[in-house]
Design a protein around this motif. Structure first.
Motif, short mmCIF file in Angstrom:
data_model
loop_
_atom_site.label_atom_id
_atom_site.label_comp_id
_atom_site.label_asym_id
_atom_site.label_seq_id
_atom_site.Cartn_x
_atom_site.Cartn_y
_atom_site.Cartn_z
N GLY A 257 -2.73 0.09 -7.21
CA GLY A 257 -1.74 -0.96 -7.45
C GLY A 257 -0.89 -1.24 -6.22
O GLY A 257 -0.59 -2.40 -5.90
N VAL A 258 -0.52 -0.16 -5.52
CA VAL A 258 0.26 -0.33 -4.29
C VAL A 258 -0.55 -1.12 -3.27
O VAL A 258 -0.07 -2.08 -2.66
CB VAL A 258 0.69 1.04 -3.72
N GLU A 259 -1.82 -0.75 -3.11
CA GLU A 259 -2.68 -1.46 -2.15
C GLU A 259 -2.84 -2.94 -2.54
O GLU A 259 -2.81 -3.81 -1.68
CB GLU A 259 -4.07 -0.80 -2.08
N ILE A 260 -3.01 -3.20 -3.83
CA ILE A 260 -3.19 -4.59 -4.28
C ILE A 260 -1.93 -5.41 -3.98
O ILE A 260 -2.00 -6.52 -3.47
CB ILE A 260 -3.54 -4.64 -5.79
N SER A 261 -0.76 -4.84 -4.27
CA SER A 261 0.47 -5.61 -4.05
C SER A 261 0.72 -5.82 -2.55
O SER A 261 1.27 -6.84 -2.15
CB SER A 261 1.67 -4.93 -4.71
N LEU A 262 0.29 -4.87 -1.73
CA LEU A 262 0.51 -5.01 -0.28
C LEU A 262 -0.57 -5.84 0.40
O LEU A 262 -0.29 -6.65 1.27
CB LEU A 262 0.55 -3.62 0.38
N HIS A 263 -1.84 -5.61 0.01
CA HIS A 263 -2.95 -6.17 0.79
C HIS A 263 -3.92 -7.03 -0.02
O HIS A 263 -4.96 -7.44 0.50
CB HIS A 263 -3.73 -5.03 1.48
N GLY A 264 -3.63 -7.27 -1.28
CA GLY A 264 -4.48 -8.16 -2.07
C GLY A 264 -5.68 -7.48 -2.72
O GLY A 264 -5.91 -6.28 -2.56
N SER A 265 -6.43 -8.29 -3.46
CA SER A 265 -7.52 -7.76 -4.28
C SER A 265 -8.65 -7.15 -3.45
O SER A 265 -9.40 -6.30 -3.93
CB SER A 265 -8.08 -8.87 -5.18
N GLY A 266 -8.76 -7.57 -2.19
CA GLY A 266 -9.81 -7.04 -1.31
C GLY A 266 -9.70 -5.54 -1.08
O GLY A 266 -10.68 -4.89 -0.70
N SER A 267 -8.51 -5.00 -1.36
CA SER A 267 -8.33 -3.56 -1.16
C SER A 267 -8.96 -2.75 -2.30
O SER A 267 -9.02 -1.53 -2.23
CB SER A 267 -6.84 -3.22 -1.03
N CYS A 268 -9.40 -3.44 -3.34
CA CYS A 268 -10.09 -2.77 -4.46
C CYS A 268 -11.40 -3.51 -4.73
O CYS A 268 -11.53 -4.21 -5.75
CB CYS A 268 -9.21 -2.77 -5.70
N PRO A 269 -12.39 -3.37 -3.84
CA PRO A 269 -13.62 -4.17 -3.93
C PRO A 269 -14.29 -4.13 -5.31
O PRO A 269 -14.76 -5.15 -5.80
CB PRO A 269 -14.54 -3.54 -2.87
#
Ligand SMILES: [Zn+2]
Length: 277
Positions: free
Chosen positions: A92-104
């Protein structure tokens, strides 16, 4: 930090949906530790930094057998240690910071939920972890219906059943295994403290008041949306652990990085003092 302080015990207590480690750092006695956990929500990553700063300060005081804010850390932590889980929701932290691409693996699903992930709070499949604990789950679902939230969402959707997510299961298993003597869940924002859930243990109020007195935060009653499904709620309701939620910072989520040092200074004394409640 773990290389610098060899006595810190680092455990991977579980993995996120995308395989990111959920780490627990323990200093001192591992049995029934004081538990501090943070970043249940994507935008609330500043709390991860607070936790790491605090872990480092604790480790320094422990190594030097020094006092921190009047607390003899070495003696205290040898009797009852502290476990810090800096980031419960790394995806969730990665998604909020870097978008959906951080969770392929979940990108398509995330993109279908929203085109703007800057306010993302949930895990990678749109489940709000702090609504996914088994505490008055029926109330959580009823409230979702009132809000018109019926499916995975950037925030406030608790899932089809409690403990459906690997992140909440990791916390459940850790708590059942180690039985924290008290716990603080860190969220943002509002400079407020929540400590009630049903028949609340007396020590939860003591913990909340200690935190309030040692910072300039105030003890508040939760609005309905914040009642049930939360980590603190489950700890109080199921394990009878004195637990509180602290909403750090003031402003709008995500709090800016510039708030890191000044806000940490505001709460650090409370973080130390709450170790001995
Ligand atoms: Zn939160």
């Amino acid at each position: 930090m773990c290389e610098k302080f060899s006595f810190i015990r680092r455990d991977v207590i579980g993995r996120s949906l995308c395989g990111r480690e959920i780490t627990a750092l323990t200093i001192g006695n591992r049995r029934s530790p004081v538990l501090y956990a943070a970043a249940f929500h994507g935008m609330e990553w500043l709390n991860t930094l607070f936790m790491l700063s605090f872990a480092e300060e604790c480790a320094e005081a422990f190594r030097d057998k020094a006092s921190a804010d009047g607390v003899n850390i070495f003696d205290l932590l040898q009797r009852r240690g502290v476990t810090i889980i800096p980031c419960v929701n790394p995806d969730g932290v990665e998604i909020s910071l870097h978008g959906s691409g951080s969770c392929p693996r979940y990108k398509e699903q995330i993109d279908a939920i929203t085109g703007d992930t800057s306010s993302w709070q949930a895990n990678a499949r749109g489940i709000d972890l702090n609504h996914n604990f088994n505490a008055r789950f029926g109330g959580v679902k009823a409230h979702e219906r009132e809000l018109g939230i019926n499916s995975p969402s950037p925030s406030r959707y608790g899932g089809k059943k409690p403990f459906s997510e690997p992140e909440t299961i990791a916390l459940r298993n850790f708590c059942i295994g180690y039985r924290p003597s008290s716990a603080i869940a860190f969220h943002s924002q509002g400079r407020e403290i929540y400590c009630t859930f049903g028949d609340t243990p007396e020590r939860a109020f003591v913990l909340a008041n200690t935190f309030a007195v040692c910072s300039d935060y105030r003890v508040a009653l939760p609005e309905l949306a914040a009642t049930g499904g939360g980590f603190k709620d489950w700890l109080i309701g199921y394990l009878r652990t004195p637990a509180i939620t602290v909403e750090t910072g003031l402003g709008k989520n995500p709090l800016p990085l510039g708030d890191y040092i000044p806000e940490y200074r505001r709460i650090r004394r409370a973080l130390f003092r709450c170790l001995s409640v």
